[in-house]
Design a protein around this motif. Structure first.
Motif, PDB file in Angstrom:
ATOM      1  N   LYS A   1      -9.520  10.790  14.234  1.00 10.06           N
ATOM      2  CA  LYS A   1      -8.316  11.197  13.503  1.00 10.06           C
ATOM      3  C   LYS A   1      -7.863  12.613  13.858  1.00 10.06           C
ATOM      4  O   LYS A   1      -6.669  12.823  14.150  1.00 10.06           O
ATOM      5  CB  LYS A   1      -8.533  11.061  12.000  1.00 10.06           C
TER       6      LYS A   1
ATOM      7  N   ARG B   1       2.199   0.733  13.551  1.00 11.03           N
ATOM      8  CA  ARG B   1       0.938   0.933  12.830  1.00 11.03           C
ATOM      9  C   ARG B   1      -0.151   1.261  13.840  1.00 11.03           C
ATOM     10  O   ARG B   1      -0.491   0.440  14.687  1.00 11.03           O
ATOM     11  CB  ARG B   1       0.596  -0.310  12.011  1.00 11.03           C
TER      12      ARG B   1
ATOM     13  N   TRP C   1      -0.078   8.655   6.591  1.00 11.31           N
ATOM     14  CA  TRP C   1      -1.363   7.969   6.641  1.00 11.31           C
ATOM     15  C   TRP C   1      -1.494   7.024   5.457  1.00 11.31           C
ATOM     16  O   TRP C   1      -1.153   7.393   4.325  1.00 11.31           O
ATOM     17  CB  TRP C   1      -2.506   8.982   6.624  1.00 11.31           C
ATOM     18  N   ARG C   2      -1.959   5.827   5.727  1.00 21.79           N
ATOM     19  CA  ARG C   2      -2.166   4.838   4.670  1.00 21.79           C
ATOM     20  C   ARG C   2      -3.272   5.302   3.733  1.00 21.79           C
ATOM     21  O   ARG C   2      -4.347   5.723   4.182  1.00 21.79           O
ATOM     22  CB  ARG C   2      -2.524   3.488   5.294  1.00 21.79           C
TER      23      ARG C   2
ATOM     24  N   THR D   1      -7.010   2.128   2.660  1.00 22.34           N
ATOM     25  CA  THR D   1      -7.389   1.551   3.947  1.00 22.34           C
ATOM     26  C   THR D   1      -8.202   0.280   3.761  1.00 22.34           C
ATOM     27  O   THR D   1      -8.879   0.098   2.738  1.00 22.34           O
ATOM     28  CB  THR D   1      -8.200   2.557   4.782  1.00 22.34           C
ATOM     29  N   GLU D   2      -8.132  -0.612   4.764  1.00 19.51           N
ATOM     30  CA  GLU D   2      -8.855  -1.879   4.709  1.00 19.51           C
ATOM     31  C   GLU D   2     -10.259  -1.766   5.294  1.00 19.51           C
ATOM     32  O   GLU D   2     -11.122  -2.585   5.016  1.00 19.51           O
ATOM     33  CB  GLU D   2      -8.069  -2.955   5.471  1.00 19.51           C
TER      34      GLU D   2
ATOM     35  N   PHE E   1      -4.036   2.176  14.380  1.00 22.30           N
ATOM     36  CA  PHE E   1      -5.358   2.100  13.751  1.00 22.30           C
ATOM     37  C   PHE E   1      -6.292   3.040  14.498  1.00 22.30           C
ATOM     38  O   PHE E   1      -6.530   2.878  15.706  1.00 22.30           O
ATOM     39  CB  PHE E   1      -5.861   0.663  13.763  1.00 22.30           C
TER      40      PHE E   1
ATOM     41  N   LYS F   1     -12.121   6.923  12.286  1.00 26.49           N
ATOM     42  CA  LYS F   1     -12.148   8.157  11.505  1.00 26.49           C
ATOM     43  C   LYS F   1     -12.507   9.374  12.353  1.00 26.49           C
ATOM     44  O   LYS F   1     -11.920  10.451  12.209  1.00 26.49           O
ATOM     45  CB  LYS F   1     -13.133   8.015  10.339  1.00 26.49           C
TER      46      LYS F   1
ATOM     47  N   LYS G   1     -11.953   3.086   9.654  1.00 25.00           N
ATOM     48  CA  LYS G   1     -10.684   3.319  10.336  1.00 25.00           C
ATOM     49  C   LYS G   1      -9.640   3.894   9.386  1.00 25.00           C
ATOM     50  O   LYS G   1      -9.652   3.639   8.189  1.00 25.00           O
ATOM     51  CB  LYS G   1     -10.148   2.008  10.931  1.00 25.00           C
ATOM     52  N   GLU G   2      -8.757   4.679   9.967  1.00 23.57           N
ATOM     53  CA  GLU G   2      -7.572   5.170   9.282  1.00 23.57           C
ATOM     54  C   GLU G   2      -6.357   4.469   9.898  1.00 23.57           C
ATOM     55  O   GLU G   2      -6.445   3.893  10.993  1.00 23.57           O
ATOM     56  CB  GLU G   2      -7.430   6.684   9.472  1.00 23.57           C
ATOM     57  N   GLU G   3      -5.228   4.519   9.177  1.00 21.27           N
ATOM     58  CA  GLU G   3      -4.010   3.898   9.699  1.00 21.27           C
ATOM     59  C   GLU G   3      -2.838   4.847   9.573  1.00 21.27           C
ATOM     60  O   GLU G   3      -2.530   5.323   8.482  1.00 21.27           O
ATOM     61  CB  GLU G   3      -3.713   2.591   8.951  1.00 21.27           C
TER      62      GLU G   3
ATOM     63  N   TRP H   1       0.850  -1.187   0.000  1.00 21.60           N
ATOM     64  CA  TRP H   1       0.000   0.000   0.000  1.00 21.60           C
ATOM     65  C   TRP H   1       0.885   1.237   0.000  1.00 21.60           C
ATOM     66  O   TRP H   1       2.113   1.142  -0.050  1.00 21.60           O
ATOM     67  CB  TRP H   1      -0.962  -0.006   1.184  1.00 21.60           C
TER      68      TRP H   1
END
Length: 219
Positions: A135, A127, A162-163, A166-167, A129, A132, A171-173, A101
């Motif tokens: 954030k 990482r 920030w990733r 996202t999966e 998690f 949102k 959520k943000e990572e 990613w």
């Protein structure tokens, strides 16, 4: 602004903690790096996870995610996948699969007055998690306590991003890299007065993953 590629490569042939990569694999990785750097026009680096030495990482840079996706569909990348089919879990097997990613910042940037984090003997990959809705509060708190970590990790800088892909849409990572002299050096941070304040970021995180990386010997 360029984006950072962060790829996780689970190897089919586990390495012992103190071993280096097999010469044949090193040669393939060198070929892959040359292809990636030719396509992206940026440097790429390889790292090995200390907790699980059979897991390797690629960290590099592209002008945009789209530029990278264009390369992924190219004949050059298909040749690389064929080259590594006996070495890396490209398709999922027993829960292991190659992952990739992008981070929305350039982790190759070196903070003023600091050394580049990836030159450290040990690099922590954290990482975070974050829901949102949390954030903005997480960003505010991290910016408030970031200096405490930077003071401890000197001379190495602290970088993150920030990733982008996202999966979980809820959520943000946030992926953070910091440099240490050893894993024990990192663990000692938890015993400092500064950590008491720094750990306040935990209140804005729903989950957390910590791994330690080191540069691949021979590359």
């Amino acid at each position: 602004m360029p984006v950072t590629e962060f790829a996780i490569l689970p190897l089919k042939h586990p390495l012992t903690e103190n071993s280096t990569s097999p010469p044949a694999l090193l040669q393939k990785l060198q070929i892959a790096r040359e292809v990636l750097e030719e396509a992206s026009k940026y440097k790429f680096y390889y790292f090995q996870q200390i907790e699980d030495p059979s897991t390797m990482y690629i960290i590099g840079k592209w002008d945009s995610p789209e530029a990278h996706y264009t390369f992924l569909a190219s004949p050059e990348n298909q040749k690389l996948l064929e080259l590594f089919k006996e070495d890396i879990y490209i398709e999922e097997t027993n829960g292991k699969i190659m992952q990739m990613w992008h981070l929305d910042d350039d982790v190759f940037a070196v903070p003023s007055g600091a050394e580049w984090v990836f030159t450290a003997p040990v690099i922590s990959c954290n990482r975070h998690f974050v829901l949102k809705e949390n954030k903005p509060s997480f960003i505010e708190k991290f910016n408030e306590v970031r200096g405490l970590l930077e003071k401890y990790t000197k001379p190495y800088g602290v970088v993150g991003g920030w990733r982008i892909e996202t999966e979980d849409e809820e959520k943000e990572e946030w992926v953070l890299f910091s440099g240490f002299e050893s894993v024990d050096h990192h663990m000692e941070f938890a015993k400092t007065d500064g950590f008491v304040k720094y750990r306040e970021i935990v209140g804005f995180v729903s989950a957390f993953e910590l791994k330690h990386l080191r540069a691949v010997v021979g590359l």
